[in-house]
Motif scaffolding. Structure first.
Motif: not given
Length: 484
Positions: A177-203
């Motif tokens: 699970e990857i969360g954020m409160n500000h812009a730019g927070e998810i990029t370094p986290l998903t860079g660590m995880v390096r997923p094969h599948v990345a999903a957005i539930t909703t906006v």
């Protein structure tokens, strides 16, 4: 640092998670104190630390984890990871790993865990539903092989590397699970995880206070595609108003396949039919053109749509979708996110829907919809107990008042409100629906406990910071079913 950690061990706690040499090399650490032992878990919380855990003395906003090093070693930690300039303080207490920066060392260990695993990895984000979707994925994938997933909502700058560091090398699947409160927070986290599948539930309009607009929220959520492995799969909510914006981000990523889910006629994983009952739902879906029917262990259209996301992710990971759909029948809502609890009142039972962990306008409407379909006992009413939705910025008052039509549509009989923002909703309600308003959940609690009665269906919901969980606890304590 102390947190409400619930998990420090890998799925297979019998196997060592880290050998001393590998541990030191991964973190660039220097061994100090007593000799290092095999590590069987990773912890940042002495309250839940188990013998054999590696304790990271992270410096948090309120407390410095170094204050808890003596307790960690006394409880049998395999070693404590401490700042180099603090190592001498703890040398006589037990094994140490001395590093320049403790959080950086945790990140390094997480990266090493990701590098050594052959697991298929999924990363989940979204304004609503990411924890429930993550937990559903954990459950259905675990039936198909060793599965490692984030504990609780460990989705931030320390939660993600901690989850990675805990991942056994033998895992077949990983769910983050990857969360954020500000812009730019998810990029370094998903860079660590390096997923094969990345999903957005909703906006949805969440964190407006920090991001300013829902378009900015969509852009921030779409950062999850930045870390996709080459040839990865992007999973998108086809019904969302910001779908086209998300699609552009996915197309610009390394994804070679984009999969959509929802009720839209063009969705790849599409909701065809839905029958909802008080504590379950029956779903008919089309998954890449194949008909699939399955049962869900909780009600709600939003739960059904999130289950489509689960199946889309499973397909992207190469898991058996039919087995995953069957396993969804056994998935229950995480604590504070829709759990149905039967309470005992004089004259009969009442149903409590615990939604106290978090809230935003979309999840509020979903919870009210479920309340509107809840069965009532003789003389029962639909009761909503609502706390402030936080981080909505200047639009907060209007978004709270704007819940009044959803309350009417759900046929809610009486509404109790806690917090200054919820005063806007309370004032917008007709007098017949007003139960009570108080400035805080603790002040509202006596009125709620005194008002509920046998036959009622009660939903308690608010942002975690509004502390509506205290009302849930009070109701459970006051109306606990008699011991059988």
């Amino acid at each position: 640092m102390t947190t409400n950690s619930t998990l420090s061990r890998p799925a297979d706690a019998a196997a060592p998670l880290w050998q001393p040499d590998d541990l030191l090399a991964a973190m660039g650490a220097r061994a100090d104190g007593a000799p290092l032992r095999e590590v069987t878990g990773v912890s940042i919380d002495t309250r839940t630390l188990q013998p054999g855990d590696l304790f990271f003395a992270i410096r948090g906003e309120a407390r410095d984890g170094h204050d808890f090093v003596p307790a960690a070693l006394a409880r049998g930690a395999a070693a404590a990871v401490v700042a180099e300039d603090r190592a001498a303080e703890f040398r006589e207490l037990g094994p140490l790993c001395a590093v320049p920066d403790v959080l950086d060392a945790l990140v390094a260990l997480g990266l090493a865990a990701r590098a050594r695993t052959g697991a298929r990895i999924a990363a989940i984000t979204g304004s609503v539903g990411k924890t429930g979707t993550k937990e559903a994925l954990r459950a259905v994938l675990a039936a198909q092989g060793p599965t490692h997933a984030s504990a609780a909502s460990y989705n931030n700058h320390w939660g993600v590397p901690l989850t990675l560091a805990r991942m056994p090398s033998a895992s077949r699947f990983g769910v983050f699970e990857i969360g954020m409160n500000h812009a730019g927070e998810i990029t370094p986290l998903t860079g660590m995880v390096r997923p094969h599948v990345a999903a957005i539930t909703t906006v949805e309009p969440v964190h407006l206070e920090n991001l300013g607009s829902i378009e900015a929220i969509a852009d921030a959520k779409a950062e999850i595609f930045d870390g996709l492995e080459e040839g990865g799969v992007a999973v998108l909510p086809r019904d969302n108003p910001h779908f086209e914006r998300l699609l552009r981000h996915a197309e610009a990523s390394r994804a070679t396949r984009i999969v959509t889910f929802g009720e839209h006629a063009e969705a790849d994983v599409r909701l065809v039919g839905l029958a909802m009952k008080p504590d379950m739902s029956i779903v008919e879906a089309s998954v890449h053109g194949s008909a699939v029917a399955y049962r869900l262990g909780s009600p709600g259209r939003h739960v059904a749509l999130n289950s489509l996301c689960v199946l889309a992710v499973c397909a992207g990971l190469g898991a058996d979708v039919t087995l995953a759909a069957l396993a969804l029948a056994h998935v229950r809502p995480p604590s504070g996110r829709g759990e149905r609890i039967v309470l005992s009142a004089p004259g009969g039972d009442m149903a409590l829907y615990d939604e106290s962990y978090n809230a935003n306008p979309a999840s509020m409407r979903a919870a009210l919809s479920i309340l509107g379909q809840a069965p009532l006992g003789p003389g029962g009413r639909r009761v909503a107990v609502l706390g402030d939705m936080l981080e909505l910025g200047p639009e907060g008052p209007a978004l709270h008042a704007g819940l009044a039509p959803a309350i009417a549509d759900a046929g809610v009989d009486v509404v109790f409100c806690a917090g200054p923002l919820m005063k806007n909703l309370f004032d917008a309600l007709p007098a017949a629906r007003r139960g009570a308003w108080a400035s805080s959940a603790s002040e509202l609690e006596p009125a709620v406990v005194a008002a509920v009665r046998a036959g009622d269906a009660i939903t308690v919901k608010g942002s975690n910071g509004s502390r509506t969980a205290t009302i849930v606890a009070a109701l459970k304590s006051r109306f606990a079913p008699p011991a059988s």
